[in-house]
Each structure stands twice: as C-alpha cells, then as structure tokens.
Write a protein that holds these residues in place. Structure first.
Motif, short mmCIF file in Angstrom:
data_model
loop_
_atom_site.label_atom_id
_atom_site.label_comp_id
_atom_site.label_asym_id
_atom_site.label_seq_id
_atom_site.Cartn_x
_atom_site.Cartn_y
_atom_site.Cartn_z
N ARG A 35 41.52 45.90 40.30
CA ARG A 35 41.68 44.53 39.83
C ARG A 35 42.44 44.49 38.50
O ARG A 35 43.26 43.59 38.26
CB ARG A 35 40.32 43.87 39.70
CG ARG A 35 40.40 42.38 39.36
CD ARG A 35 39.01 41.75 39.31
NE ARG A 35 38.41 41.69 40.65
CZ ARG A 35 37.37 42.40 41.03
NH1 ARG A 35 36.78 43.24 40.18
NH2 ARG A 35 36.90 42.28 42.26
N LYS A 78 46.17 45.31 39.48
CA LYS A 78 46.88 44.44 40.42
C LYS A 78 46.60 42.96 40.23
O LYS A 78 47.29 42.12 40.82
CB LYS A 78 46.54 44.83 41.86
CG LYS A 78 46.88 46.26 42.23
CD LYS A 78 46.49 46.57 43.66
CE LYS A 78 46.85 47.98 44.05
NZ LYS A 78 46.49 48.30 45.45
N GLY A 79 45.57 42.62 39.48
CA GLY A 79 45.17 41.23 39.39
C GLY A 79 44.20 40.87 40.49
O GLY A 79 43.49 41.75 41.01
N PRO A 80 44.16 39.62 40.92
CA PRO A 80 43.22 39.19 41.97
C PRO A 80 43.39 40.03 43.23
O PRO A 80 44.51 40.24 43.71
CB PRO A 80 43.58 37.73 42.21
CG PRO A 80 44.22 37.29 40.93
CD PRO A 80 44.97 38.48 40.42
N LEU A 81 42.26 40.51 43.77
CA LEU A 81 42.31 41.35 44.97
C LEU A 81 42.13 40.51 46.23
O LEU A 81 41.84 39.31 46.17
CB LEU A 81 41.22 42.42 44.89
CG LEU A 81 41.32 43.39 43.71
CD1 LEU A 81 40.21 44.44 43.80
CD2 LEU A 81 42.69 44.07 43.64
N THR A 113 40.97 47.02 48.17
CA THR A 113 41.67 47.31 46.92
C THR A 113 43.10 46.77 46.92
O THR A 113 43.84 46.96 45.94
CB THR A 113 41.71 48.83 46.66
OG1 THR A 113 42.38 49.49 47.74
CG2 THR A 113 40.30 49.39 46.51
N SER A 159 45.94 43.88 46.58
CA SER A 159 46.03 42.61 45.89
C SER A 159 46.13 41.49 46.93
O SER A 159 46.37 41.76 48.11
CB SER A 159 47.27 42.58 44.98
OG SER A 159 48.46 42.57 45.78
N LYS A 160 45.93 40.26 46.49
CA LYS A 160 46.02 39.14 47.42
C LYS A 160 47.42 39.08 48.05
O LYS A 160 47.56 38.79 49.24
CB LYS A 160 45.71 37.83 46.70
CG LYS A 160 44.27 37.69 46.28
CD LYS A 160 44.00 36.37 45.60
CE LYS A 160 44.11 35.22 46.57
NZ LYS A 160 43.71 33.93 45.94
N ARG A 161 48.46 39.37 47.22
CA ARG A 161 49.83 39.32 47.75
C ARG A 161 50.04 40.44 48.76
O ARG A 161 50.65 40.22 49.82
CB ARG A 161 50.82 39.46 46.59
CG ARG A 161 52.29 39.50 47.04
CD ARG A 161 53.23 39.53 45.87
NE ARG A 161 53.14 38.30 45.09
CZ ARG A 161 53.89 38.06 44.01
NH1 ARG A 161 54.75 38.97 43.58
NH2 ARG A 161 53.78 36.92 43.37
N GLU A 162 49.54 41.66 48.44
CA GLU A 162 49.67 42.76 49.39
C GLU A 162 48.94 42.47 50.69
O GLU A 162 49.43 42.78 51.78
CB GLU A 162 49.13 44.06 48.76
CG GLU A 162 49.99 44.60 47.63
CD GLU A 162 49.31 45.74 46.90
OE1 GLU A 162 50.03 46.54 46.27
OE2 GLU A 162 48.06 45.83 46.94
#
Length: 269
Positions: A209, A212-215, A252, A254-257
């Motif tokens: 987190r 990457k920021g928000p997961l 693990t 990120s939301k974008r990933e």
C-alpha cells in the motif's frame, strides 16, 4: 494409555503395571500383545496407594468461637499445618455454624486428591418464583488445566453420597488433565504460528500500500479469481496483462493494476 506412560504416572515399574493389568487391579485391555490402560482406573489406583501411605486421618474438626462468642466448627489438619497461605489452601475458610457441616467438609477433604478442595455455595436464581438452595461445590485441580472441575451436590444429601460424587468427579477430572494440558499447548503453538503468518501478511499488505497507493478492493479480488477460474475451466489464455493467480498475490495489486488485469482476463481491449 500404554504401560510405559502408566508406570511413569504411578511411579512404579512397567512390570508392576503389567501385573496390575493381569490381576484386574486396574482396568485394561490387551490387543496384539500390548496392554491399553484406562486412565481413570489408573488414577483411582494411584489415589488408593497414596492413601495407604497417609496418616489414617489427616483432617479433623475443631471447635472455636467467632468474634461474638458464638460457637463455630472448623476443619483443621491433624499434623498442625495451618490452612491458607503457606499451608493447606484446601481448608482455608472451612468454618461452619453447624458441626455436622464441618464434619462433612472434613470427610470430603480427606477423600479428595490433594489438588482438589470443596466449599459450600448458594445456587441463586434470578426469578423470585424459584427458591435458592445450597450445595457442596468441588473446585481445584492442576493450575495449568484449561478445564475447570465442576461438581455440585446438595447439602441435604447424605455424607456418603456427597463424598462419593466428589471423589468420582475429582478422579475423572484428574484423569484427563494431562491430555487437556497437552492439547492446549498444541492449540497455543498453532495459534502463535497463525498469528505470525497474519502479522507477516499485514506487513506485506502495508508495504504494498505504501509503494502503490490504494490496493485492489475485495470486489476486484473476488472478480479476478472468478475470471481466472473460468479461464482455467475453458482453457482460454492470452491477454496483454499477466499477474498473480492466487488471492494473496492479487490482494497486493494496486486498484489500477487490478483493473488492467480484469480487462486482460475479459479480453476487453
């Protein structure tokens, strides 16, 4: 329980245990040339042996008076050992208004294994329609035992009945003590290992987190897993984005990933 374990508990030789088995001194069954011993039966035999090495009477009743000069009766040790801290905790506070109650308490304490004790207890009901009543309550046992002993016998029962029930309950409880302590130790080890795994996982999630920021949201994680399952069942492959295939790895992302992973798995590109 095998003969070696029984011999250790009874502090006798294995040969003695086998003799007890053959003579029916303890309850045991023989299969494939090996004796299997009933723990409760062995506990009773150990207690009988311990009694044979004790003085005939260890507890007696003494007459005293309270601060108002009224007669009371207390349970005391015949060897003069004081009750309570530094003495026999089992008879601490065993003082009664009735001599027969003190005599019953002495008889119970005399018969019980050393780790157990007895007291009078009032069973109370919340409803005014049910009358409260008094019982003799069994307590004690090994301090490491996760299971408390419980046996209540009404004060109105005969002395022999009270002693019989108390001793039987104490012996049955004592017979299972070692197994319960061992099982608790195993549970504690398992719980500690699981806690370590959780802590390591939480640290991993926190690090991901931070980087990457928000997961990925729980909904994204579940959706990715369902898409992976569908693709495995259908044999489909391809996609411009690859990623982990287990929940721990997907969590693990990120939301974008996770969003890109979903697009790849669906083929929406």
């Amino acid at each position: 329980m095998n003969t070696t374990t029984a011999a250790t508990q009874a502090n006798v030789t294995v040969a003695t245990i086998r003799t007890w088995c053959r003579r029916g001194v303890i309850t045991a069954t023989k299969q494939a040339g090996r004796w299997t011993i009933d723990p409760a039966s062995l506990a009773r035999r150990i207690e009988i042996g311990a009694r044979m090495n004790r003085p005939t009477t260890r507890y007696t009743v003494t007459t005293t008076t309270d601060i108002y000069g009224r007669p009371t009766w207390s349970v005391a040790r015949t060897d003069g050992t004081k009750a309570g801290f530094g003495g026999d905790h089992r008879i601490n506070g065993l003082t009664f208004r009735k001599q027969e109650d003190a005599e019953t308490a002495a008889a119970i304490t005399e018969a019980l294994p050393d780790a157990y004790w007895v007291r009078q207890h009032e069973v109370r009901y919340r409803s005014a329609l049910t009358e409260n009543y008094w019982v003799w309550r069994l307590g004690g046992g090994d301090d490491n035992d996760p299971q408390d002993v419980r046996c209540d016998v009404r004060l109105t029962s005969t002395r022999d009945t009270i002693v019989q029930h108390m001793v039987k309950a104490a012996q049955a409880h004592a017979a299972g003590t070692a197994d319960r302590i061992r099982a608790k130790a195993e549970r504690d080890v398992t719980a500690a290992a699981e806690a370590a795994v959780r802590e390591a996982r939480e640290a991993q999630i926190a690090e991901a987190r931070q980087q990457k920021g928000p997961l990925a949201t729980p909904r994204q994680v579940d959706y990715i897993l369902s898409l992976l399952l569908s693709r495995r069942e259908s044999g489909e492959g391809g996609g411009f984005f690859t990623g982990p295939t287990d929940r721990a790895g997907i969590e693990t992302l990120s939301k974008r990933e996770a969003s890109s992973y979903i697009t790849s798995l669906k083929g929406d590109y």
